[in-house]
Design an enzyme around this catalytic site. Structure first.
Site, mmCIF file in Angstrom:
data_model
loop_
_atom_site.group_PDB
_atom_site.id
_atom_site.type_symbol
_atom_site.label_atom_id
_atom_site.label_comp_id
_atom_site.label_asym_id
_atom_site.label_seq_id
_atom_site.Cartn_x
_atom_site.Cartn_y
_atom_site.Cartn_z
ATOM 1 N N ASP A 1 -9.224 -6.790 -2.679
ATOM 2 C CA ASP A 1 -9.142 -5.397 -2.201
ATOM 3 C C ASP A 1 -9.649 -4.655 -2.074
ATOM 4 O O ASP A 1 -11.003 -3.674 -3.353
ATOM 5 C CB ASP A 1 -8.131 -4.325 -2.886
ATOM 6 N N SER B 1 0.684 -0.958 -0.272
ATOM 7 C CA SER B 1 -0.299 -0.212 0.132
ATOM 8 C C SER B 1 0.970 1.279 -0.063
ATOM 9 O O SER B 1 1.274 1.396 -1.065
ATOM 10 C CB SER B 1 -1.273 -0.230 1.170
ATOM 11 N N HIS C 1 -6.606 -6.358 0.876
ATOM 12 C CA HIS C 1 -5.224 -5.641 0.657
ATOM 13 C C HIS C 1 -4.498 -5.694 1.659
ATOM 14 O O HIS C 1 -3.236 -5.511 0.711
ATOM 15 C CB HIS C 1 -6.328 -4.358 1.488
#
Length: 255
Positions: free
Chosen positions: A199, A97, A229
């Site tokens: 996600d 991320s 995620h």
């Protein structure tokens, strides 16, 4: 400030033939090294040098993060990469991320520090309409609902992260996205991009943008079919770790 139990940085010196290869693992926004711990521990067990720093303002309380910005997180990432490069022949950077965006930023501007990239659901773009109001909202409301724990698998471990997202800090990241995308052609290192099928935090647009703009001619895409995620703590964790190990070995060999 006191670090939350479990959010501590992870550092392990390598042993044996793999000790000269180091892996830098960067966690996501509002999170901590706990989210990448399974990967870090497995790499360390295999003999690699491992470093998973705690980003400024993270791992304590959200009020500390509210005083930090993207520039602080990037500086910490560069420093960690420099420290690893000083003592190792090969440095591979792993990021999830926000962590993925940070290590990509370093790869673009300091290619001397990065020999390969492992990106898990990296954030470079989004389609959520709420992002358009954050530049205004951040002056009125200090925080929004947290981004943590997007995991399909039930039971522990859960992601150790803040329940709130400081908006000024968050906006300091999203406002960097256009620059990061413009500079993706400067990223020429080998890349392993892993994408979670479920996600809910980073949309497909982000990976699609990366793939369209990145300058590397050596990009491998692996789908994580049963993960959300935080794939490092989800159903596909074992395959993610195996793919990371194979990639790090590949980069170390110079294949």
């Amino acid at each position: 400030m006191q670090i939350l139990e479990g959010a501590e940085p992870i550092h392990s010196a390598g042993v044996g033939e793999r000790a000269d290869t180091a892996v830098l693992l960067m966690h996501g926004m509002t999170s901590s090294p706990q989210m990448v711990r399974p990967v870090a521990e497995h790499l360390a067990e295999q003999g690699f040098t491992v470093s998973a720093p705690l980003l400024p303002g993270h791992g304590t309380r959200w009020q500390d993060m509210a005083r930090t910005r993207y520039a602080d997180w990037l500086a910490a990432t560069v420093t960690a990469a420099e420290q690893l490069r000083a003592g190792h022949r090969t440095v591979v950077c792993f990021g999830l991320s926000l962590g993925g965006a940070l290590v990509t930023d370093v790869a673009a501007h300091r290619p001397d520090l990065v020999d390969g990239l492992v990106l898990v659901n990296p954030a470079f773009a989004a389609t959520d309409w709420r992002l358009r109001v954050i530049p205004t909202l951040k002056h009125v409301v200090p925080v929004a609902q947290g981004l943590a724990d997007d995991i399909l698998r039930e039971g522990p471990p859960r992601e150790l992260a803040y329940k709130w997202t400081p908006l000024r800090a968050f906006d300091s990241f999203t406002e960097q996205w256009p620059r990061l995308v413009r500079e993706l052609p400067q990223v020429r290192q080998p890349v392993l991009l892993m994408r979670s099928r479920h996600d809910k935090i980073v949309p497909p647009l982000s990976a699609e943008t990366f793939l369209a703009e990145v300058g590397s001619t050596d990009v491998t895409v692996q789908w994580l079919e049963e993960s959300a995620h935080v794939a490092t703590l989800d159903h596909d964790g074992d395959s993610l770790i195996a793919a990371t190990l194979d990639f790090v070995d590949k980069v170390a060999r110079g294949d």
